[in-house]
Write a protein that holds these residues in place. Structure first.
Motif, PDB file in Angstrom:
ATOM      1  N   ALA A 138       0.816  -1.215   0.000  1.00  0.00           N
ATOM      2  CA  ALA A 138       0.000   0.000   0.000  1.00  0.00           C
ATOM      3  C   ALA A 138       0.848   1.264   0.000  1.00  0.00           C
ATOM      4  O   ALA A 138       0.379   2.314  -0.442  1.00  0.00           O
ATOM      5  CB  ALA A 138      -0.924   0.001   1.214  1.00  0.00           C
ATOM      6  N   LEU A 139       2.079   1.162   0.479  1.00  0.00           N
ATOM      7  CA  LEU A 139       2.911   2.356   0.590  1.00  0.00           C
ATOM      8  C   LEU A 139       4.009   2.446  -0.463  1.00  0.00           C
ATOM      9  O   LEU A 139       4.737   3.443  -0.514  1.00  0.00           O
ATOM     10  CB  LEU A 139       3.523   2.440   1.995  1.00  0.00           C
ATOM     11  CG  LEU A 139       2.504   2.563   3.133  1.00  0.00           C
ATOM     12  CD1 LEU A 139       3.206   2.622   4.476  1.00  0.00           C
ATOM     13  CD2 LEU A 139       1.596   3.754   2.933  1.00  0.00           C
TER      14      LEU A 139
ATOM     15  N   TRP B  88     -10.679   3.274   2.475  1.00  0.00           N
ATOM     16  CA  TRP B  88     -10.845   2.924   3.882  1.00  0.00           C
ATOM     17  C   TRP B  88     -12.220   2.295   4.126  1.00  0.00           C
ATOM     18  O   TRP B  88     -12.350   1.352   4.907  1.00  0.00           O
ATOM     19  CB  TRP B  88     -10.652   4.150   4.772  1.00  0.00           C
ATOM     20  CG  TRP B  88     -10.917   3.848   6.212  1.00  0.00           C
ATOM     21  CD1 TRP B  88     -10.142   3.091   7.046  1.00  0.00           C
ATOM     22  CD2 TRP B  88     -12.040   4.261   6.971  1.00  0.00           C
ATOM     23  NE1 TRP B  88     -10.718   3.015   8.291  1.00  0.00           N
ATOM     24  CE2 TRP B  88     -11.891   3.732   8.264  1.00  0.00           C
ATOM     25  CE3 TRP B  88     -13.156   5.031   6.691  1.00  0.00           C
ATOM     26  CZ2 TRP B  88     -12.825   3.937   9.264  1.00  0.00           C
ATOM     27  CZ3 TRP B  88     -14.080   5.244   7.697  1.00  0.00           C
ATOM     28  CH2 TRP B  88     -13.910   4.700   8.964  1.00  0.00           C
ATOM     29  N   LEU B  89     -13.243   2.808   3.453  1.00  0.00           N
ATOM     30  CA  LEU B  89     -14.583   2.217   3.593  1.00  0.00           C
ATOM     31  C   LEU B  89     -14.610   0.787   3.063  1.00  0.00           C
ATOM     32  O   LEU B  89     -15.267  -0.088   3.644  1.00  0.00           O
ATOM     33  CB  LEU B  89     -15.626   3.083   2.890  1.00  0.00           C
ATOM     34  CG  LEU B  89     -15.881   4.450   3.524  1.00  0.00           C
ATOM     35  CD1 LEU B  89     -16.820   5.274   2.657  1.00  0.00           C
ATOM     36  CD2 LEU B  89     -16.425   4.307   4.933  1.00  0.00           C
TER      37      LEU B  89
ATOM     38  N   ALA C  74      -4.786   4.200   8.874  1.00  0.00           N
ATOM     39  CA  ALA C  74      -3.381   4.611   8.954  1.00  0.00           C
ATOM     40  C   ALA C  74      -2.711   4.524   7.580  1.00  0.00           C
ATOM     41  O   ALA C  74      -1.905   5.400   7.215  1.00  0.00           O
ATOM     42  CB  ALA C  74      -2.636   3.746   9.966  1.00  0.00           C
ATOM     43  N   ILE C  75      -3.051   3.488   6.821  1.00  0.00           N
ATOM     44  CA  ILE C  75      -2.507   3.365   5.468  1.00  0.00           C
ATOM     45  C   ILE C  75      -2.948   4.548   4.615  1.00  0.00           C
ATOM     46  O   ILE C  75      -2.145   5.152   3.893  1.00  0.00           O
ATOM     47  CB  ILE C  75      -2.934   2.028   4.828  1.00  0.00           C
ATOM     48  CG1 ILE C  75      -2.175   0.864   5.468  1.00  0.00           C
ATOM     49  CG2 ILE C  75      -2.703   2.051   3.316  1.00  0.00           C
ATOM     50  CD1 ILE C  75      -2.681  -0.509   5.050  1.00  0.00           C
ATOM     51  N   GLU C  76      -4.230   4.905   4.703  1.00  0.00           N
ATOM     52  CA  GLU C  76      -4.732   6.031   3.907  1.00  0.00           C
ATOM     53  C   GLU C  76      -4.066   7.339   4.320  1.00  0.00           C
ATOM     54  O   GLU C  76      -3.728   8.162   3.467  1.00  0.00           O
ATOM     55  CB  GLU C  76      -6.249   6.131   4.000  1.00  0.00           C
ATOM     56  CG  GLU C  76      -6.974   4.952   3.362  1.00  0.00           C
ATOM     57  CD  GLU C  76      -6.547   4.677   1.929  1.00  0.00           C
ATOM     58  OE1 GLU C  76      -6.472   5.638   1.131  1.00  0.00           O
ATOM     59  OE2 GLU C  76      -6.300   3.507   1.598  1.00  0.00           O
ATOM     60  N   PHE C  77      -3.847   7.541   5.614  1.00  0.00           N
ATOM     61  CA  PHE C  77      -3.142   8.743   6.067  1.00  0.00           C
ATOM     62  C   PHE C  77      -1.699   8.745   5.565  1.00  0.00           C
ATOM     63  O   PHE C  77      -1.180   9.771   5.132  1.00  0.00           O
ATOM     64  CB  PHE C  77      -3.176   8.869   7.594  1.00  0.00           C
ATOM     65  CG  PHE C  77      -4.425   9.487   8.112  1.00  0.00           C
ATOM     66  CD1 PHE C  77      -4.705  10.835   7.872  1.00  0.00           C
ATOM     67  CD2 PHE C  77      -5.342   8.745   8.828  1.00  0.00           C
ATOM     68  CE1 PHE C  77      -5.868  11.412   8.338  1.00  0.00           C
ATOM     69  CE2 PHE C  77      -6.509   9.316   9.300  1.00  0.00           C
ATOM     70  CZ  PHE C  77      -6.781  10.653   9.053  1.00  0.00           C
TER      71      PHE C  77
END
Length: 152
Positions: free
Chosen positions: A24-25, A94-95, A75-78
């Motif tokens: 994801a990152l 995230w949803l 946290a991944i989305e942030f």
């Protein structure tokens, strides 16, 4: 044997968690076969993480597991907001993560409920537990039975 299964389940869970977070990152993640949509990848990752998390920590409350996994998704989305990653954070991702977690937790809760309902024989752990209430009363004074008709 049961302890080895727990170690393997925790290793699988944390390996999958690490893989999901790293993928994801990454600024440019590798392509996947059949090029599934981003939402499908999020759902698949969090379905797997929920199943592995429930297997790795079977005594954990499902609410806590779900909250933790949803928090990881947030946290991944942030983290994807960091400009150098060239990723874009989306509420819909995230949803999708949270929806996958909730769906799997419902399935896991139903399976646990049905397994407990149809279990007619005490588990190995129950058979190894000393009889008695644990409150200092002798076994014959507790009035409880072990499910097979013996008073504990």
């Amino acid at each position: 044997m049961r302890q080895a299964r727990g170690v393997i389940a925790r290793f699988a869970f944390w390996s999958a968690m690490t893989f999901a977070v790293v993928m994801a990152l990454l600024p440019k993640p590798p392509p996947f076969p059949y090029e599934p949509s981003d939402a499908i990848l999020h759902i698949l990752a969090f379905v797997v993480l929920t199943l592995l998390g429930a297997a790795a920590y079977p005594k954990a409350r499902l609410l806590w597991l779900g909250t933790a996994l949803s928090g990881v998704g947030a946290a991944i989305e942030f983290a994807q907001m960091i400009p150098t990653l060239n990723r874009d954070a989306q509420l819909s991702d995230w949803l999708a993560d949270t929806g996958a977690v909730i769906s799997m937790l419902i399935v896991i809760a139903l399976i646990r409920h049905l397994r407990g309902r149809f279990q007619t024989e005490p588990s190995v752990e129950d058979r190894q537990r000393p009889h008695g209430s644990g409150y200092g009363l002798p076994p014959h004074e507790t009035g409880f039975t072990d499910g097979v008709g013996r008073t504990t």
